[in-house]
Design a protein around this motif. Sequence first.
Motif, PDB file in Angstrom:
ATOM      1  N   ASP A 108       0.823  -1.212   0.000  1.00 54.16           N
ATOM      2  CA  ASP A 108       0.000   0.000   0.000  1.00 54.16           C
ATOM      3  C   ASP A 108       0.854   1.257   0.000  1.00 54.16           C
ATOM      4  N   ALA A 109       2.018   1.201   0.644  1.00 54.84           N
ATOM      5  CA  ALA A 109       2.883   2.372   0.726  1.00 54.84           C
ATOM      6  C   ALA A 109       3.775   2.531  -0.495  1.00 54.84           C
ATOM      7  N   THR A 110       4.233   1.418  -1.075  1.00 53.29           N
ATOM      8  CA  THR A 110       5.267   1.481  -2.110  1.00 53.29           C
ATOM      9  C   THR A 110       4.711   1.549  -3.523  1.00 53.29           C
ATOM     10  N   ILE A 111       3.616   0.845  -3.799  1.00 57.61           N
ATOM     11  CA  ILE A 111       3.084   0.846  -5.167  1.00 57.61           C
ATOM     12  C   ILE A 111       2.715   2.254  -5.638  1.00 57.61           C
ATOM     13  N   PRO A 112       2.044   3.078  -4.819  1.00 59.95           N
ATOM     14  CA  PRO A 112       1.804   4.458  -5.277  1.00 59.95           C
ATOM     15  C   PRO A 112       3.087   5.224  -5.583  1.00 59.95           C
ATOM     16  N   ALA A 113       4.158   4.932  -4.849  1.00 61.35           N
ATOM     17  CA  ALA A 113       5.439   5.589  -5.126  1.00 61.35           C
ATOM     18  C   ALA A 113       6.015   5.123  -6.464  1.00 61.35           C
ATOM     19  N   ILE A 114       5.827   3.843  -6.806  1.00 59.29           N
ATOM     20  CA  ILE A 114       6.248   3.341  -8.123  1.00 59.29           C
ATOM     21  C   ILE A 114       5.467   4.053  -9.217  1.00 59.29           C
TER      22      ILE A 114
END
Length: 376
Positions: A108-114
């Motif tokens: 949930d935290a990392t995919i939006p950053a990708i």
Amino acid sequence: MDLSYTETQEMLRDTLARFLADTYDFEARKKMLSSPAGRDPGIWKALSSELGLTCAPFAEEHGGMGGGAIENMIMMEEFGKVIAVEPWLQTVVIGGGALKAAGGALADATIPAIIAGDAIIAFAYAEPQGRYNLADIGTTAKQDGAGYLLNGHKAVVYAAPWATHLLVTARTGGSRRERAGVEMFLIEANSPGISRRDYPTVDGFMASEVYFENVAVPGEALLTGGIDLVERVVDEASMAVCAEATGIARVMLSQTVEYTKQRKQFGQPIGKFQSLQHRMADMLVEGEQIASMTLMGTLKLDAPAEARKAAVSLAKAKVARSIKFVGQSAIQTHGGIGITMELGIGHYFKRSTMIEGQFGSADYHLERYEALTLPA
């Protein structure tokens, strides 16, 4: 079975193809490779922030378009046509794929950053002694309170010089080559205790030898799934490089055909010689087989594990042999000029040669296919 692409998928292909045609011609690529960074960071930002293409294979709940493996296949084929050095494979296919499969707060935290282009992930899984055995791991992650201490060495970590995060396989228990005890961790690339030796690869990318010395890893960095998750991620990556090979094969054929129209011997273009016409016809057939096997393997990525592995190995074995034939035929037709730095065909040949062995050679995948499908 309907094998046609949706309107959205065709739109994604056209958008990426037009962007790469404008920004990634041969001379622009050579300029990128000769720069200190080995790439143009603005292109990755444009792919994410301006064009929004990095959202294609992710779920809507993370800000994506709800796509998956087919979208990655489409993108990788277009990247192959210009032998792009962008970290799509490492970040979106491998890193994003692992996070999607594992789920949880880390995803949930990392995919939006990708999707935003803020996170670049490098996959640190290979070790000098490991060959293609994903369980042959000497890197250890020992329990340390609520977290882990990471120690070891990973070899040829593509995109590591650019990475914000490292996706690392390590052993939390068991002995080398045992499947039990193999886990994956997503850690920040600038964590204390991590050192790198960076270098360019023969196919134009940047990679690193990465060393871990008592790197403190929080417990929430662990991606649940064990060796099964590692194998799934590598199977997805295998089909992605097969898609890249599809694009490479198409360009090597077109450039070879064009060359035979211009190069003359005995007063006529060499493309009129029947032997070369036969060779180029064979190149066309092998290229279409690469595309067909890639699509077949990609469609099987959501199948049960045994069926998925068998389909991927069958596809990768065929693609490895076919891209070798197409590449060698292209170079043989061009002659010595084909392997010079000044001509594009040599750069395509280098990348195609690397794809042959990336994530498993033809021999390895044929052996895996046999083990999965033949009775004991």
